[in-house]
Design a protein around this motif. Structure first.
Motif, PDB file in Angstrom:
ATOM      1  N   LEU A 212       0.825  -1.202   0.000  1.00 37.59           N
ATOM      2  CA  LEU A 212       0.000   0.000   0.000  1.00 37.59           C
ATOM      3  C   LEU A 212       0.865   1.259   0.000  1.00 37.59           C
ATOM      4  O   LEU A 212       1.939   1.300   0.605  1.00 37.59           O
ATOM      5  CB  LEU A 212      -0.922   0.024   1.218  1.00 37.59           C
ATOM      6  N   PHE A 213       0.342   2.296  -0.670  1.00 37.30           N
ATOM      7  CA  PHE A 213       1.021   3.588  -0.756  1.00 37.30           C
ATOM      8  C   PHE A 213       0.010   4.694  -0.488  1.00 37.30           C
ATOM      9  O   PHE A 213      -1.199   4.486  -0.494  1.00 37.30           O
ATOM     10  CB  PHE A 213       1.637   3.780  -2.144  1.00 37.30           C
ATOM     11  N   ARG A 214       0.521   5.885  -0.270  1.00 40.35           N
ATOM     12  CA  ARG A 214      -0.300   7.085  -0.184  1.00 40.35           C
ATOM     13  C   ARG A 214       0.398   8.197  -0.955  1.00 40.35           C
ATOM     14  O   ARG A 214       1.574   8.081  -1.317  1.00 40.35           O
ATOM     15  CB  ARG A 214      -0.512   7.500   1.279  1.00 40.35           C
ATOM     16  N   ALA A 215      -0.329   9.277  -1.195  1.00 44.17           N
ATOM     17  CA  ALA A 215       0.246  10.390  -1.938  1.00 44.17           C
ATOM     18  C   ALA A 215       1.426  10.986  -1.190  1.00 44.17           C
ATOM     19  O   ALA A 215       1.386  11.166   0.032  1.00 44.17           O
ATOM     20  CB  ALA A 215      -0.820  11.456  -2.180  1.00 44.17           C
ATOM     21  N   GLY A 216       2.481  11.291  -1.919  1.00 46.11           N
ATOM     22  CA  GLY A 216       3.666  11.889  -1.336  1.00 46.11           C
ATOM     23  C   GLY A 216       3.561  13.403  -1.241  1.00 46.11           C
ATOM     24  O   GLY A 216       2.529  13.994  -1.568  1.00 46.11           O
ATOM     25  N   PRO A 217       4.635  14.062  -0.823  1.00 46.85           N
ATOM     26  CA  PRO A 217       4.585  15.503  -0.573  1.00 46.85           C
ATOM     27  C   PRO A 217       4.731  16.372  -1.814  1.00 46.85           C
ATOM     28  O   PRO A 217       4.452  17.571  -1.759  1.00 46.85           O
ATOM     29  CB  PRO A 217       5.762  15.729   0.379  1.00 46.85           C
ATOM     30  N   VAL A 218       5.187  15.828  -2.935  1.00 49.89           N
ATOM     31  CA  VAL A 218       5.454  16.668  -4.102  1.00 49.89           C
ATOM     32  C   VAL A 218       4.217  16.769  -4.992  1.00 49.89           C
ATOM     33  O   VAL A 218       3.373  15.866  -5.019  1.00 49.89           O
ATOM     34  CB  VAL A 218       6.645  16.142  -4.922  1.00 49.89           C
ATOM     35  N   HIS A 219       4.124  17.869  -5.703  1.00 52.09           N
ATOM     36  CA  HIS A 219       3.023  18.081  -6.643  1.00 52.09           C
ATOM     37  C   HIS A 219       3.495  18.112  -8.090  1.00 52.09           C
ATOM     38  O   HIS A 219       2.710  17.871  -8.999  1.00 52.09           O
ATOM     39  CB  HIS A 219       2.295  19.386  -6.311  1.00 52.09           C
ATOM     40  N   VAL A 220       4.774  18.429  -8.297  1.00 58.12           N
ATOM     41  CA  VAL A 220       5.366  18.430  -9.635  1.00 58.12           C
ATOM     42  C   VAL A 220       6.331  17.258  -9.725  1.00 58.12           C
ATOM     43  O   VAL A 220       7.236  17.128  -8.895  1.00 58.12           O
ATOM     44  CB  VAL A 220       6.099  19.753  -9.925  1.00 58.12           C
ATOM     45  N   LEU A 221       6.115  16.383 -10.708  1.00 57.02           N
ATOM     46  CA  LEU A 221       6.898  15.155 -10.807  1.00 57.02           C
ATOM     47  C   LEU A 221       8.198  15.376 -11.569  1.00 57.02           C
ATOM     48  O   LEU A 221       8.209  15.974 -12.649  1.00 57.02           O
ATOM     49  CB  LEU A 221       6.076  14.066 -11.511  1.00 57.02           C
ATOM     50  N   TYR A 222       9.273  14.879 -10.979  1.00 57.98           N
ATOM     51  CA  TYR A 222      10.559  14.880 -11.672  1.00 57.98           C
ATOM     52  C   TYR A 222      11.303  13.588 -11.358  1.00 57.98           C
ATOM     53  O   TYR A 222      11.534  13.289 -10.193  1.00 57.98           O
ATOM     54  CB  TYR A 222      11.423  16.075 -11.271  1.00 57.98           C
ATOM     55  N   PRO A 223      11.653  12.818 -12.398  1.00 56.68           N
ATOM     56  CA  PRO A 223      11.299  13.052 -13.799  1.00 56.68           C
ATOM     57  C   PRO A 223       9.813  12.802 -14.041  1.00 56.68           C
ATOM     58  O   PRO A 223       9.170  12.090 -13.283  1.00 56.68           O
ATOM     59  CB  PRO A 223      12.159  12.030 -14.548  1.00 56.68           C
TER      60      PRO A 223
END
Length: 231
Positions: A212-223
């Motif tokens: 299981l996962f949850r949304a992480g802290p970043v909003h802009v993905l790199y790469p």
């Protein structure tokens, strides 16, 4: 030399809305059935004319969305484009400012004002719309697909915790492709801060345990999650 005084051209200003959501495992768009001419009975994007010089564009867009489909809690509307080709509307020269919203768990629409009906329609089933709305919809879907490449938007369509397979299903629905799970997982892991592990495993439909996962802290993905590398 022409001595006739200059007069401003007669141009009407309108707004149109591309509202996208996931229902089941498919990307849907909000459409209305037109109850008046032109294109009486045809499907179209919700929208309409500005009421007066004192009404702002986004205010008009939200008003039309509420009046034609009964949706009042749609989150952020972002400008999509301006459409003003001659002949796009048989009533005269009409320039439309289009807005886009992509949001999870939107309610069933309720038709009103000049709309005879309102419903969610799978994007892949839409082959004809009134005016130039098919082009506007095409542009809106492409913007949505690009947003999934560069932002963490996809996690908003999952539960508080989710499996990689559930996240993949969001990408497949919006992008309209089937993805290889292993390749998809590698790409997700490379995007630092996109998702984070959360708690114990969950049994999937085939009985296998899934992390299981949850949304992480970043909003802009790199790469970014580039489509060409995924499909």
């Amino acid at each position: 030399m022409d001595d006739d005084p200059w007069e401003p051209p007669s141009v009407l200003l309108a707004v149109d809305l591309v509202i996208l959501t996931l229902r089941g495992s498919r990307l849907h768009v909000l459409l209305v059935e037109r109850g008046i001419e032109p294109f009486h009975g045809a499907l179209a994007l919700p929208g309409g004319f500005l009421r007066d010089h004192g009404e702002g564009l986004e205010t008009a867009a939200r008003r039309e969305l509420a009046e034609e489909a009964g949706l009042v809690d749609v989150p952020h509307l972002e400008p999509l484009g301006v459409y003003g080709e001659p002949g796009r509307d048989p009533r005269g020269r009409v320039v439309s400012v289009a807005y886009l919203a992509i949001a999870p768990r939107l309610p069933e629409p309720v038709a009103g004002t000049d709309a005879a009906g309102a419903r969610w329609e799978p994007v892949s089933d839409v082959v004809e719309l009134a005016f130039d709305h098919l082009q506007i919809l095409t542009d809106g879907v492409e913007r949505a697909r690009a947003k999934l490449e560069h932002s963490s938007l996809a996690t908003a369509f999952c539960g508080e915790t989710f499996t990689i397979s559930e996240l993949q299903q969001v990408y497949e629905a919006v992008w309209g492709v089937q993805l290889d799970l292993r390749n998809f997982y590698r790409k997700v892991q490379k995007a630092q801060g996109f998702i984070v592990a959360d708690g114990p495993t969950r049994r999937t439909q085939n009985g296998r345990p899934a992390r299981l996962f949850r949304a992480g802290p970043v909003h802009v993905l790199y790469p970014p999650m580039v489509r060409s590398a995924q499909s």
